[in-house]
Design an enzyme around this catalytic site. Structure first.
Site, short mmCIF file in Angstrom:
data_model
loop_
_atom_site.label_atom_id
_atom_site.label_comp_id
_atom_site.label_asym_id
_atom_site.label_seq_id
_atom_site.Cartn_x
_atom_site.Cartn_y
_atom_site.Cartn_z
N SER A 16 0.97 -1.21 0.00
CA SER A 16 0.08 -0.04 0.00
C SER A 16 0.87 1.32 0.07
O SER A 16 0.56 2.15 -0.55
CB SER A 16 -1.19 -0.06 1.15
OG SER A 16 -0.33 0.18 2.43
N LEU A 90 15.34 -7.94 8.70
CA LEU A 90 16.35 -7.32 9.19
C LEU A 90 17.58 -7.43 8.20
O LEU A 90 18.13 -8.36 7.96
CB LEU A 90 16.86 -7.88 10.82
CG LEU A 90 15.74 -7.59 11.90
CD1 LEU A 90 16.18 -8.30 13.21
CD2 LEU A 90 15.51 -6.08 11.90
N ASN A 105 13.39 4.69 5.97
CA ASN A 105 12.16 3.69 6.20
C ASN A 105 10.87 4.32 6.70
O ASN A 105 11.20 5.57 7.54
CB ASN A 105 12.67 2.29 7.16
CG ASN A 105 11.50 1.49 7.69
OD1 ASN A 105 11.23 0.79 6.85
ND2 ASN A 105 11.39 1.32 8.93
N HIS A 107 8.03 4.03 9.81
CA HIS A 107 7.97 3.01 10.74
C HIS A 107 6.31 3.74 11.56
O HIS A 107 6.33 4.81 11.48
CB HIS A 107 8.66 3.33 12.05
CG HIS A 107 8.77 2.35 13.09
ND1 HIS A 107 8.83 1.08 13.19
CD2 HIS A 107 8.21 2.86 14.23
CE1 HIS A 107 8.54 0.75 14.35
NE2 HIS A 107 8.35 1.52 15.27
N SER A 134 6.75 7.58 11.35
CA SER A 134 8.04 8.39 11.04
C SER A 134 8.78 7.90 10.06
O SER A 134 8.79 6.67 9.75
CB SER A 134 8.90 8.38 12.50
OG SER A 134 8.08 8.43 13.77
N LEU A 142 17.91 -0.69 15.17
CA LEU A 142 16.64 -0.93 14.61
C LEU A 142 15.59 0.17 14.96
O LEU A 142 15.73 0.88 16.07
CB LEU A 142 16.18 -2.01 15.20
CG LEU A 142 14.35 -2.18 15.06
CD1 LEU A 142 14.37 -2.73 13.67
CD2 LEU A 142 13.88 -3.39 16.05
N ASP A 143 15.40 0.86 13.87
CA ASP A 143 14.31 2.10 13.90
C ASP A 143 14.87 3.36 14.80
O ASP A 143 14.36 4.10 15.26
CB ASP A 143 12.98 1.76 14.62
CG ASP A 143 12.15 0.58 13.84
OD1 ASP A 143 12.19 0.70 12.54
OD2 ASP A 143 11.61 -0.28 14.64
#
Length: 305
Positions: A16, A90, A105, A107, A134, A142-143
Site C-alpha cells: 500500500s 532485518l 524507512n 515506521h 515516522s 533498529l528504527d
C-alpha cells in the site's frame, strides 16, 4: 534541472505504501520493486504498472547470498535511493553500510517511541493521546536512524490496534511520498554539488550524510556545511556555512545580499552562500573557515589546517 532520483522500494507484503510512493512521486522515480517474498502482492501491482521487479526468498541460500543478489539487482537498476515499505527482514550491518545515507524507512510510531513491532497496541496500552508514523534513515540500530519527518494521528476513545493502524496508514501514505521527494532531490547531483563535495572532503575528518534530506558535511559529529537546493521552496541554491558570530553573519548579508542570505531554521551565525555561478575560491575559503569553527581543538592542533 537534474533527472529524478532512481528509487527502489523494498517490501514484504501488499504494497500500500508502494502505491502511494509511485502515485505521489516528485523528484524521484520508482525503477525497481524488490521483495523477499516472491508472492508479495506489491510485486504483482508493480508489474502491472510496468515497474521492474526482483523477488528472491532467502530460505535455503542464507542471508549473505540473498543480500548479494539483492545488491546486484539494485546496482543493475541504477538505484540511488532505497525506500523500505513494509520490508520485514532485518538487513545485515554490511548491507546497511553499503547503502548508508541512501536508505530510508517508514515506521508506524512516533519514534523514538515504540521501536519494533506491535506499535499501535503499545501506544493504546500506554494511554497516549496521539500515535503516528515516522520516516527515518536506516542505520544498524533498529528504527534508530535520524528522523526525516513525522505525522501525528489522534488516538480516539475505543480505538483498537486495528482501527488505529488503519488511520495511521492513511497518514503514512501522505507523509512518505513527501519525505522521499525531499530526500531524493538532495541525492540527485546539482551541477555545483560535486565540486562542493570535493572541497569539503579535502578537509580532514569530513563525513557526509543527509540531514533533513540535504547533503550535509560534518567533522567529529559537528556540522560545518550543508548544500541546500530550493530547500522548503525558497528558490535558492546555497551552501550553508558558519560565520564567526551572529554579527559577522549579519554584516555579510547586509554588505552582499546577492552572495549571502539567512538560512531558515539555523542559528544566527549561519549564512547561505550563493552557489549560482559561484566564486569557487570564496566558497572554498568560507567552507574551510566553517570547518575550522566546528573542528575539535585536537584536530586543529594536529595540523588539520
Amino acid at each position: 534541472m537534474a533527472d529524478p532520483a532512481r528509487v527502489a522500494v523494498l517490501l514484504s507484503g501488499r504494497g500500500s505504501n508502494l502505491r502511494a510512493l509511485v502515485e505521489g512521486a516528485q523528484g524521484y522515480r520508482v525503477v525497481l520493486v524488490a521483495s523477499d517474498k516472491p508472492d508479495a502482492g506489491g510485486l504483482a501491482w508493480a508489474a502491472e504498472q510496468g515497474i521492474a521487479t526482483f523477488a528472491l526468498s532467502p530460505r535455503g541460500i542464507g542471508k549473505q547470498t540473498y543480500e548479494e543478489a539483492l545488491d546486484a539487482a539494485l546496482c543493475q537498476a541504477g538505484v540511488q535511493v532505497i525506500a523500505l515499505a513494509g520490508y520485514m527482514r532485518l538487513l545485515s550491518d554490511a548491507f546497511v553500510d553499503r547503502w548508508r545515507g541512501r536508505m530510508i524507512n517508514i515506521h508506524p510510531s512516533l519514534l523514538p517511541k515504540y521501536k519494533g513491532l506491535d506499535t499501535h497496541a503499545r501506544a493504546i496500552a500506554a494511554g497516549d493521546a496521539v500515535a503516528g508514523c515516522s520516516v527515518h534513515l536506516v542505520t544498524e540500530e533498529l528504527d534508530g536512524g535520524e528522523l526525516l519527518g513525522q505525522a501525528e494521528v489522534p488516538i480516539e476513545p475505543g480505538d483498537t490496534p486495528d482501527s488505529l493502524a488503519a488511520r495511521v496508514l492513511v497518514a503514512e501514505h501522505q507523509l512518505y511520498p513527501r519525505v522521499l521527494s525531499e530526500f531524493s532531490r538532495a541525492m540527485t547531483d546539482h551541477p555545483a554539488l560535486p565540486r562542493l563535495r570535493d572541497l569539503a572532503h579535502a578537509l580532514p575528518g569530513t563525513e557526509e550524510r543527509p540531514s533533513h534530506g540535504q547533503p550535509t558535511f560534518f567533522v567529529e559529529g559537528k556540522m560545518f556545511a550543508q548544500f541546500r537546493d530550493d530547500h522548503h521552496g525558497d528558490g535558492r541554491t546555497v551552501v550553508a556555512v558558519k560565520a564567526s558570530s551572529p554579527n559577522e553573519a549579519s554584516m555579510l548579508i547586509e554588505a552582499a545580499p546577492d552572495l549571502y542570505s539567512k538560512v531558515a531554521y539555523f542559528r544566527a551565525e549561519w549564512v547561505g552562500l550563493n552557489l549560482v555561478d559561484p566564486d569557487w575560491q570564496l566558497v572554498e575559503d568560507r567552507v574551510a573557515q566553517s570547518w575550522e569553527l566546528a573542528a575539535p581543538k585536537a584536530l586543529l592542533e594536529a595540523g588539520g589546517r
